[in-house]
Design a protein around this motif. Structure first.
Motif, PDB file in Angstrom:
ATOM      1  N   HIS A 193       0.834  -1.207   0.000  1.00 60.03           N
ATOM      2  CA  HIS A 193       0.000   0.000   0.000  1.00 60.03           C
ATOM      3  C   HIS A 193       0.869   1.258   0.000  1.00 60.03           C
ATOM      4  CE1 HIS A 193       0.688   0.068   4.404  1.00 60.03           C
ATOM      5  NE2 HIS A 193       0.485   1.359   4.281  1.00 60.03           N
ATOM      6  N   ILE A 194       0.276   2.344  -0.462  1.00 66.03           N
ATOM      7  CA  ILE A 194       1.006   3.608  -0.549  1.00 66.03           C
ATOM      8  C   ILE A 194       1.185   4.178   0.849  1.00 66.03           C
ATOM      9  CG2 ILE A 194       0.929   5.970  -1.427  1.00 66.03           C
ATOM     10  CD1 ILE A 194      -0.691   4.817  -3.805  1.00 66.03           C
ATOM     11  N   ASP A 195       2.435   4.375   1.233  1.00 68.57           N
ATOM     12  CA  ASP A 195       2.741   4.913   2.552  1.00 68.57           C
ATOM     13  C   ASP A 195       2.581   6.423   2.579  1.00 68.57           C
ATOM     14  OD1 ASP A 195       4.207   4.223   5.292  1.00 68.57           O
ATOM     15  OD2 ASP A 195       5.090   6.074   4.512  1.00 68.57           O
ATOM     16  N   HIS A 196       3.230   7.104   1.616  1.00 63.66           N
ATOM     17  CA  HIS A 196       3.065   8.554   1.561  1.00 63.66           C
ATOM     18  C   HIS A 196       3.421   9.128   0.204  1.00 63.66           C
ATOM     19  CE1 HIS A 196       7.379   8.345   2.816  1.00 63.66           C
ATOM     20  NE2 HIS A 196       7.504   9.537   2.225  1.00 63.66           N
ATOM     21  N   LEU A 197       2.851  10.294  -0.057  1.00 59.09           N
ATOM     22  CA  LEU A 197       3.186  11.098  -1.219  1.00 59.09           C
ATOM     23  C   LEU A 197       4.214  12.137  -0.802  1.00 59.09           C
ATOM     24  CD1 LEU A 197      -0.444  11.898  -2.460  1.00 59.09           C
ATOM     25  CD2 LEU A 197       0.956   9.896  -3.041  1.00 59.09           C
ATOM     26  N   VAL A 198       5.106  12.500  -1.706  1.00 54.42           N
ATOM     27  CA  VAL A 198       6.081  13.551  -1.437  1.00 54.42           C
ATOM     28  C   VAL A 198       5.711  14.770  -2.282  1.00 54.42           C
ATOM     29  CG1 VAL A 198       8.499  14.238  -1.510  1.00 54.42           C
ATOM     30  CG2 VAL A 198       7.892  11.873  -0.916  1.00 54.42           C
ATOM     31  N   TRP A 199       5.319  15.842  -1.605  1.00 54.52           N
ATOM     32  CA  TRP A 199       5.002  17.112  -2.264  1.00 54.52           C
ATOM     33  C   TRP A 199       6.190  18.025  -2.013  1.00 54.52           C
ATOM     34  CZ3 TRP A 199       1.935  21.942  -1.016  1.00 54.52           C
ATOM     35  CH2 TRP A 199       1.302  22.460  -2.152  1.00 54.52           C
ATOM     36  N   ALA A 200       7.018  18.215  -3.029  1.00 55.34           N
ATOM     37  CA  ALA A 200       8.263  18.970  -2.887  1.00 55.34           C
ATOM     38  C   ALA A 200       7.992  20.460  -3.035  1.00 55.34           C
ATOM     39  CB  ALA A 200       9.265  18.513  -3.939  1.00 55.34           C
ATOM     40  N   ALA A 201       8.652  21.281  -2.200  1.00 58.50           N
ATOM     41  CA  ALA A 201       8.381  22.719  -2.199  1.00 58.50           C
ATOM     42  C   ALA A 201       9.639  23.497  -1.820  1.00 58.50           C
ATOM     43  CB  ALA A 201       7.252  23.048  -1.226  1.00 58.50           C
ATOM     44  N   PRO A 202       9.795  24.713  -2.339  1.00 57.18           N
ATOM     45  CA  PRO A 202      10.983  25.496  -2.008  1.00 57.18           C
ATOM     46  C   PRO A 202      10.926  26.156  -0.641  1.00 57.18           C
ATOM     47  CG  PRO A 202       9.598  26.705  -3.542  1.00 57.18           C
ATOM     48  CD  PRO A 202       8.982  25.349  -3.389  1.00 57.18           C
TER      49      PRO A 202
END
Length: 218
Positions: free
Chosen positions: A3-12
């Motif tokens: 299962h999907i553990d987490h999404l990575v939303w990259a930001a400055p």
């Protein structure tokens, strides 16, 4: 099936990314702490039991780091970057990667300290040697540490994850072999996530920083 553990939303910038995500979803991510030595820090938005969204940004308290931290700082806007798959058998996944002809750097131990002072530990396995970039997931095992989603529930849920890639014909069987169940389509490289949120249905994409915000109709 993994299962999907987490999404990575990259930001400055972490604070601005938290504000933007709240404006889009109606839910506010909670600061999660720094990644020592990596030049990064994060915030967490729960997506249901065992799943969350990680906002990952440079940490101004750490010296500028080459690689990932500098790439985060260079982003023009937040963007959905990649995703992690949960497993308690990283050794088995490593063997599957090797059988698929994908090298890796071995199992990597990591840790960070929560704002409460508690130390959290986890282990990563990151495949390499492929043409899929961040559309190929990395794998994570939290061991005995509490899962980040345990302490956060802001009313958001992950309802769909879609990968698009010109070589979908080869990406699909690879992920099937790794027991990763996500939608895969042919097309320009992109990862999109659909969320149910207090503000309705929201779509995050790896092309957000190029095409601007993309939100589904409520």
């Amino acid at each position: 099936m993994a299962h999907i553990d987490h999404l990575v939303w990259a930001a400055p910038n972490l604070e601005r990314a938290i504000d933007e995500l709240q404006a889009r979803t109606g839910a506010r991510a909670i600061p999660g702490g720094a990644h020592p030595g990596a030049g990064a820090r994060n915030a967490v938005l729960g997506l249901g039991p065992g799943s969350y969204l990680e906002i990952l940004s440079p940490d101004p308290a750490q010296a500028t780091q080459p690689g990932a931290a500098s790439q985060l700082a260079a982003l023009a806007a937040p963007t959905l970057h990649t995703f992690a798959v949960a497993t308690d058998r990283l050794d088995r996944v490593a063997v599957k990667l090797e059988h698929a002809g994908l090298p890796h750097a071995g199992i990597i131990p990591m840790s960070r300290r929560l704002p409460t002072g508690r130390l959290v530990r986890w282990r990563l396995l990151i495949p390499a040697g492929h043409a899929y970039g961040p559309l190929a997931p990395f794998f994570i095992d939290w061991g005995d540490s509490p899962h980040p989603s345990d302490a956060v529930d802001q009313g958001c849920r992950l309802t769909g994850l879609t990968l698009r890639h010109p070589e979908a014909w080869s990406l699909a069987p690879l992920l099937e072999r790794l027991e990763v169940d996500v939608a895969i389509e042919a097309g320009p490289a992109e990862i999109t996530a659909e969320l149910d949120t207090p503000n309705g249905k929201v779509r995050l994409s790896s092309r957000d920083h190029v095409a601007g915000r993309q939100t589904l109709s409520r």
